[in-house]
Design a protein around this motif. Structure first.
Motif, PDB file in Angstrom:
ATOM      1  N   ILE A  28     -54.251 -29.593 -12.844  1.00 48.23           N
ATOM      2  CA  ILE A  28     -55.029 -30.183 -11.756  1.00 48.23           C
ATOM      3  C   ILE A  28     -54.651 -29.458 -10.464  1.00 48.23           C
ATOM      4  N   ALA A  29     -55.622 -28.814  -9.855  1.00 45.30           N
ATOM      5  CA  ALA A  29     -55.356 -28.045  -8.640  1.00 45.30           C
ATOM      6  C   ALA A  29     -55.474 -28.930  -7.403  1.00 45.30           C
ATOM      7  N   LEU A  30     -54.456 -28.907  -6.588  1.00 47.90           N
ATOM      8  CA  LEU A  30     -54.512 -29.549  -5.280  1.00 47.90           C
ATOM      9  C   LEU A  30     -53.625 -28.775  -4.329  1.00 47.90           C
ATOM     10  N   SER A  31     -53.888 -28.911  -3.062  1.00 45.24           N
ATOM     11  CA  SER A  31     -53.127 -28.157  -2.069  1.00 45.24           C
ATOM     12  C   SER A  31     -51.779 -28.821  -1.809  1.00 45.24           C
ATOM     13  N   ASN A  32     -50.855 -28.014  -1.315  1.00 41.00           N
ATOM     14  CA  ASN A  32     -49.502 -28.502  -1.025  1.00 41.00           C
ATOM     15  C   ASN A  32     -49.547 -29.647  -0.009  1.00 41.00           C
ATOM     16  N   PRO A  92     -53.627 -30.341   4.856  1.00 40.22           N
ATOM     17  CA  PRO A  92     -54.248 -31.666   4.960  1.00 40.22           C
ATOM     18  C   PRO A  92     -54.989 -32.120   3.705  1.00 40.22           C
ATOM     19  N   SER A  93     -55.742 -31.224   3.064  1.00 40.16           N
ATOM     20  CA  SER A  93     -56.472 -31.647   1.868  1.00 40.16           C
ATOM     21  C   SER A  93     -55.517 -32.119   0.780  1.00 40.16           C
ATOM     22  N   GLY A  94     -54.346 -31.482   0.682  1.00 35.91           N
ATOM     23  CA  GLY A  94     -53.347 -31.919  -0.285  1.00 35.91           C
ATOM     24  C   GLY A  94     -52.756 -33.259   0.075  1.00 35.91           C
TER      25      GLY A  94
END
Length: 267
Positions: free
Chosen positions: A131-135, A140-142
């Motif tokens: 599952i890709a998510l930002s740090n 901010p999106s993470g």
């Protein structure tokens, strides 16, 4: 390693400022999610202000905040969340009277076009291995993704599957290239790759996560304050707002009216 890379980037920005930027140019550091819209806005601004060239430096909001704190020669900062701007304002790194929210966004769960995912809970499916998510510490999106997954009771379970991107565009690329079965990005980023990914479900703003607003401000150490202020004003003008809307950004929140002035007592 990150500190060394940050120093190299700041040195590069300083070199750009001293060798390339003229008095009629400004450097805008902006969140990665703004890249497509801001490149078009930059051209539109220069058409209206042909004496000024706008150059951009795109990265995660957290990385841009650190660059400004370290003295990077930036004229305008546009963040994907208020937190980074708040930190700079507390340290006197921005001109607070120029700060304004200019856009909003949504958070989306995405997957490849042929994916069978239908909802957030499907992230627990054994077939979803990455599952890709930002740090969450710098992007901010993470951070909004972590809020959403926590509110939905999924954060602990999906952490072993998490693949962290250093900015939202890198996170999007993981899904586009098939390196992750799902990802969490801003809706505008999902829209930019709608031929290769689809939105499974959007998060509920104000319930899953704090509302997503983008603030902008002139950086305190700008060497071209008039042009920087003009660019900030342009972002709130109809021409720039139309471009942002075309890329899927929402309208900024309405400004609160100033309180009425108290009547003076006559002696």
């Amino acid at each position: 390693m990150k500190k060394f890379a940050l120093r190299l980037l700041i040195l590069a920005l300083c070199a750009l400022s001293s060798s390339s930027l003229r008095a009629d140019e400004i450097l805008v550091s902006a969140a990665a999610s703004l890249s497509n819209a801001f490149n078009e806005i930059g051209h539109a601004y220069t058409k209206q202000h042909p004496q000024t060239v706008v150059r951009f430096n795109f990265a995660s909001s957290g990385a841009l905040q650190q660059q400004i704190e370290q003295g990077a020669p930036v004229d305008v900062f546009a963040s994907a969340s208020p937190r980074e701007m708040d930190a700079l304002q507390k340290k006197g790194r921005i001109e607070a009277n120029t700060r304004a929210d200019f856009a909003g966004n949504r958070l989306a769960l995405i997957a490849p076009l042929r994916s069978s995912l239908k909802q957030w809970g499907d992230l627990l499916n054994p077939a979803v291995k990455h599952i890709a998510l930002s740090n969450p510490d710098s992007v901010p999106s993470g951070r909004y993704a972590k809020e959403t997954l926590t509110k939905r009771g999924l954060w602990v379970a999906i952490q072993p599957k998490a693949v962290f991107g250093e900015n939202v565009r890198q996170t999007l690329t993981y899904v586009v290239n098939g390196d992750a079965e799902a990802g969490i990005v801003f809706s505008t980023d999902a829209q930019s790759e709608k031929a290769r990914v689809r939105v499974v479900q959007q998060a509920i703003s104000g319930k899953d996560h704090t509302p997503i607003f983008y603030p902008v401000a002139v950086v305190a150490k700008t060497t071209n304050s008039p042009a920087a202020r003009n660019f900030v004003a342009f972002l709130k003008a109809p021409a720039a707002q139309a471009i942002l809307a075309r890329y899927g950004f929402a309208l900024p929140p309405l400004s609160k009216p100033a309180p009425p002035a108290k009547a003076r007592k006559t002696p």
